[in-house]
Structure formats: structure tokens, C-alpha cells
Motif scaffolding. Structure first.
Motif, mmCIF file in Angstrom:
data_model
loop_
_atom_site.group_PDB
_atom_site.id
_atom_site.type_symbol
_atom_site.label_atom_id
_atom_site.label_comp_id
_atom_site.label_asym_id
_atom_site.label_seq_id
_atom_site.Cartn_x
_atom_site.Cartn_y
_atom_site.Cartn_z
ATOM 1 N N LYS A 44 -7.597 -2.880 -4.084
ATOM 2 C CA LYS A 44 -7.465 -3.626 -2.830
ATOM 3 C C LYS A 44 -8.745 -4.438 -2.640
ATOM 4 O O LYS A 44 -9.776 -4.142 -3.237
ATOM 5 C CB LYS A 44 -7.257 -2.650 -1.675
ATOM 6 C CG LYS A 44 -5.982 -1.844 -1.840
ATOM 7 C CD LYS A 44 -5.769 -0.887 -0.694
ATOM 8 C CE LYS A 44 -4.477 -0.127 -0.928
ATOM 9 N NZ LYS A 44 -3.991 0.569 0.223
ATOM 10 N N PRO A 45 -8.718 -5.471 -1.798
ATOM 11 C CA PRO A 45 -9.948 -6.231 -1.550
ATOM 12 C C PRO A 45 -11.049 -5.313 -1.004
ATOM 13 O O PRO A 45 -10.761 -4.375 -0.263
ATOM 14 C CB PRO A 45 -9.528 -7.248 -0.486
ATOM 15 C CG PRO A 45 -8.042 -7.342 -0.606
ATOM 16 C CD PRO A 45 -7.569 -6.001 -1.070
ATOM 17 N N GLU A 46 -12.299 -5.584 -1.389
ATOM 18 C CA GLU A 46 -13.406 -4.782 -0.866
ATOM 19 C C GLU A 46 -13.466 -4.913 0.644
ATOM 20 O O GLU A 46 -13.155 -5.960 1.197
ATOM 21 C CB GLU A 46 -14.732 -5.217 -1.498
ATOM 22 C CG GLU A 46 -14.855 -4.713 -2.909
ATOM 23 C CD GLU A 46 -16.295 -4.552 -3.361
ATOM 24 O OE1 GLU A 46 -17.204 -4.502 -2.517
ATOM 25 O OE2 GLU A 46 -16.485 -4.464 -4.580
ATOM 26 N N ALA A 47 -13.870 -3.828 1.287
ATOM 27 C CA ALA A 47 -13.952 -3.803 2.745
ATOM 28 C C ALA A 47 -15.218 -3.087 3.179
ATOM 29 O O ALA A 47 -15.763 -2.260 2.441
ATOM 30 C CB ALA A 47 -12.727 -3.095 3.319
ATOM 31 N N GLN A 48 -15.664 -3.419 4.366
ATOM 32 C CA GLN A 48 -16.746 -2.703 5.047
ATOM 33 C C GLN A 48 -16.210 -2.381 6.424
ATOM 34 O O GLN A 48 -15.779 -3.282 7.143
ATOM 35 C CB GLN A 48 -18.000 -3.567 5.156
ATOM 36 C CG GLN A 48 -18.657 -3.841 3.816
ATOM 37 C CD GLN A 48 -19.856 -4.755 3.965
ATOM 38 O OE1 GLN A 48 -19.715 -5.914 4.353
ATOM 39 N NE2 GLN A 48 -21.021 -4.248 3.649
ATOM 40 N N ARG A 49 -16.202 -1.130 6.790
ATOM 41 C CA ARG A 49 -15.591 -0.701 8.047
ATOM 42 C C ARG A 49 -16.638 -0.249 9.059
ATOM 43 O O ARG A 49 -17.711 0.212 8.688
ATOM 44 C CB ARG A 49 -14.607 0.441 7.800
ATOM 45 C CG ARG A 49 -13.507 0.111 6.812
ATOM 46 C CD ARG A 49 -12.541 -0.876 7.387
ATOM 47 N NE ARG A 49 -11.428 -1.068 6.457
ATOM 48 C CZ ARG A 49 -10.631 -2.098 6.490
ATOM 49 N NH1 ARG A 49 -10.806 -3.042 7.392
ATOM 50 N NH2 ARG A 49 -9.650 -2.213 5.627
ATOM 51 N N GLU A 50 -16.264 -0.323 10.323
ATOM 52 C CA GLU A 50 -17.140 0.067 11.428
ATOM 53 C C GLU A 50 -16.982 1.552 11.766
ATOM 54 O O GLU A 50 -17.167 1.953 12.904
ATOM 55 C CB GLU A 50 -16.819 -0.776 12.659
ATOM 56 C CG GLU A 50 -17.089 -2.248 12.483
ATOM 57 C CD GLU A 50 -16.705 -3.056 13.706
ATOM 58 O OE1 GLU A 50 -16.392 -2.468 14.765
ATOM 59 O OE2 GLU A 50 -16.707 -4.283 13.594
ATOM 60 N N TYR A 51 -16.591 2.324 10.780
ATOM 61 C CA TYR A 51 -16.439 3.769 10.981
ATOM 62 C C TYR A 51 -16.718 4.497 9.671
ATOM 63 O O TYR A 51 -16.645 3.923 8.592
ATOM 64 C CB TYR A 51 -15.038 4.120 11.490
ATOM 65 C CG TYR A 51 -13.897 3.521 10.688
ATOM 66 C CD1 TYR A 51 -13.453 4.108 9.501
ATOM 67 C CD2 TYR A 51 -13.262 2.367 11.109
ATOM 68 C CE1 TYR A 51 -12.424 3.567 8.767
ATOM 69 C CE2 TYR A 51 -12.221 1.813 10.387
ATOM 70 C CZ TYR A 51 -11.796 2.421 9.218
ATOM 71 O OH TYR A 51 -10.769 1.877 8.498
ATOM 72 N N GLU A 52 -17.053 5.764 9.780
ATOM 73 C CA GLU A 52 -17.241 6.642 8.622
ATOM 74 C C GLU A 52 -15.890 7.279 8.297
ATOM 75 O O GLU A 52 -15.094 7.573 9.192
ATOM 76 C CB GLU A 52 -18.253 7.731 8.979
ATOM 77 C CG GLU A 52 -18.497 8.730 7.890
ATOM 78 C CD GLU A 52 -19.533 9.770 8.293
ATOM 79 O OE1 GLU A 52 -20.113 10.388 7.379
ATOM 80 O OE2 GLU A 52 -19.745 9.991 9.497
ATOM 81 N N THR A 53 -15.623 7.486 7.007
ATOM 82 C CA THR A 53 -14.363 8.094 6.575
ATOM 83 C C THR A 53 -14.643 9.279 5.667
ATOM 84 O O THR A 53 -15.503 9.200 4.787
ATOM 85 C CB THR A 53 -13.512 7.069 5.782
ATOM 86 O OG1 THR A 53 -13.273 5.930 6.597
ATOM 87 C CG2 THR A 53 -12.188 7.670 5.342
ATOM 88 N N VAL A 54 -13.921 10.378 5.886
ATOM 89 C CA VAL A 54 -13.879 11.477 4.935
ATOM 90 C C VAL A 54 -12.409 11.710 4.612
ATOM 91 O O VAL A 54 -11.535 11.495 5.453
ATOM 92 C CB VAL A 54 -14.539 12.777 5.464
ATOM 93 C CG1 VAL A 54 -16.032 12.577 5.679
ATOM 94 C CG2 VAL A 54 -13.870 13.266 6.720
ATOM 95 N N GLY A 55 -12.126 12.092 3.352
ATOM 96 C CA GLY A 55 -10.735 12.264 2.963
ATOM 97 C C GLY A 55 -10.534 13.425 2.022
ATOM 98 O O GLY A 55 -11.492 13.968 1.452
ATOM 99 N N TYR A 56 -9.253 13.776 1.847
ATOM 100 C CA TYR A 56 -8.851 14.874 0.966
ATOM 101 C C TYR A 56 -7.568 14.462 0.246
ATOM 102 O O TYR A 56 -6.596 14.048 0.885
ATOM 103 C CB TYR A 56 -8.613 16.146 1.786
ATOM 104 C CG TYR A 56 -8.137 17.316 0.957
ATOM 105 C CD1 TYR A 56 -9.054 18.062 0.223
ATOM 106 C CD2 TYR A 56 -6.791 17.646 0.900
ATOM 107 C CE1 TYR A 56 -8.621 19.134 -0.554
ATOM 108 C CE2 TYR A 56 -6.357 18.720 0.127
ATOM 109 C CZ TYR A 56 -7.273 19.453 -0.599
ATOM 110 O OH TYR A 56 -6.862 20.499 -1.370
ATOM 111 N N VAL A 57 -7.569 14.592 -1.090
ATOM 112 C CA VAL A 57 -6.415 14.210 -1.902
ATOM 113 C C VAL A 57 -5.397 15.355 -1.938
ATOM 114 O O VAL A 57 -5.733 16.476 -2.326
ATOM 115 C CB VAL A 57 -6.824 13.858 -3.353
ATOM 116 C CG1 VAL A 57 -5.604 13.442 -4.167
ATOM 117 C CG2 VAL A 57 -7.876 12.775 -3.378
#
Length: 113
Positions: A44-57
Motif C-alpha cells: 500500500k502507499p506509505e503513510a504516516q499516521r497521527e496515532y500509535e498502532t499495536v497489532g496482533y496477527v
């Protein structure tokens, strides 16, 4: 007085975002979202977000490209993307993951920026 409200969200009826994510439970400072059966694709196009993200697969595999680093994400892996970090994902096979964002990604159009 502290807020003692309990919120239950059934993902069957969750609203969807423009990128295909399902919005799950959301508090004042953190929110959850579900990426369900995301198809394999080019990055996907590179992005910079105004929030922190944590994830789990939960299932599938993807590559996370973050600030010149590349990480393979597989079932059972978790990851974090700092606020403002330039990043993109390449889905390698149908991918399901849950993420938490702080502050909530869907508030004030943060997901669409």
C-alpha cells in the motif's frame, strides 16, 4: 467520578472504514479495529499516521515496512508502529489481524489522512 460504562461491540455490525477495517470497541484514549481476510496485494502507499498502532496477527502473513526496516508478520506475532513513522504493509496471503490505536484512529478523520 470515574466513568464506569461498559461497551460491548459485535463485529458483525461494526462500521467499516474506507480501507476495509472494522471498527471495534473504542474508549476515550484507545480503540480497536479488525482487518479481516485482507487479500494479498502489492504494498500500500506509505503513510504516516497521527496515532500509535499495536497489532496482533490472527492468520495469514504480511510484511511491515517501517522507516527502512522490514519485518515478516505471521500468526501469533505482534508489532508496533510509532506515531508519525513512515510505514506500509504488503499482504502476502489472506491476512486477519486486530490492532489497537492511541488515540482512536477513527476520530477526527485520522484514518483518512
Amino acid at each position: 467520578m470515574a466513568d464506569t460504562t461498559v461497551t460491548k461491540i459485535n463485529s458483525t455490525y461494526s462500521p467499516k472504514g474506507e480501507m476495509g477495517q472494522k471498527y471495534l470497541a473504542s474508549g476515550k484514549k484507545v480503540a480497536m479495529r479488525l482487518w479481516e481476510e485482507e487479500p494479498a496485494n502489492e504494498p500500500k502507499p506509505e503513510a504516516q499516521r497521527e496515532y500509535e498502532t499495536v497489532g496482533y496477527v490472527i492468520q495469514g502473513r504480511a510484511e511491515l515496512h517501517l522507516e527502512g526496516q522490514s519485518v515478516l508478520l505471521e500468526p501469533g506475532d505482534s508489532w508496533s508502529v510509532p506515531e508519525g513513522a513512515s510505514h506500509t504493509y504488503k499482504i502476502l496471503e489472506p491476512f486477519t489481524a486486530v490492532e489497537a490505536t492511541c488515540p482512536p484512529a477513527q476520530v477526527h478523520g485520522r484514518d483518512e489522512k
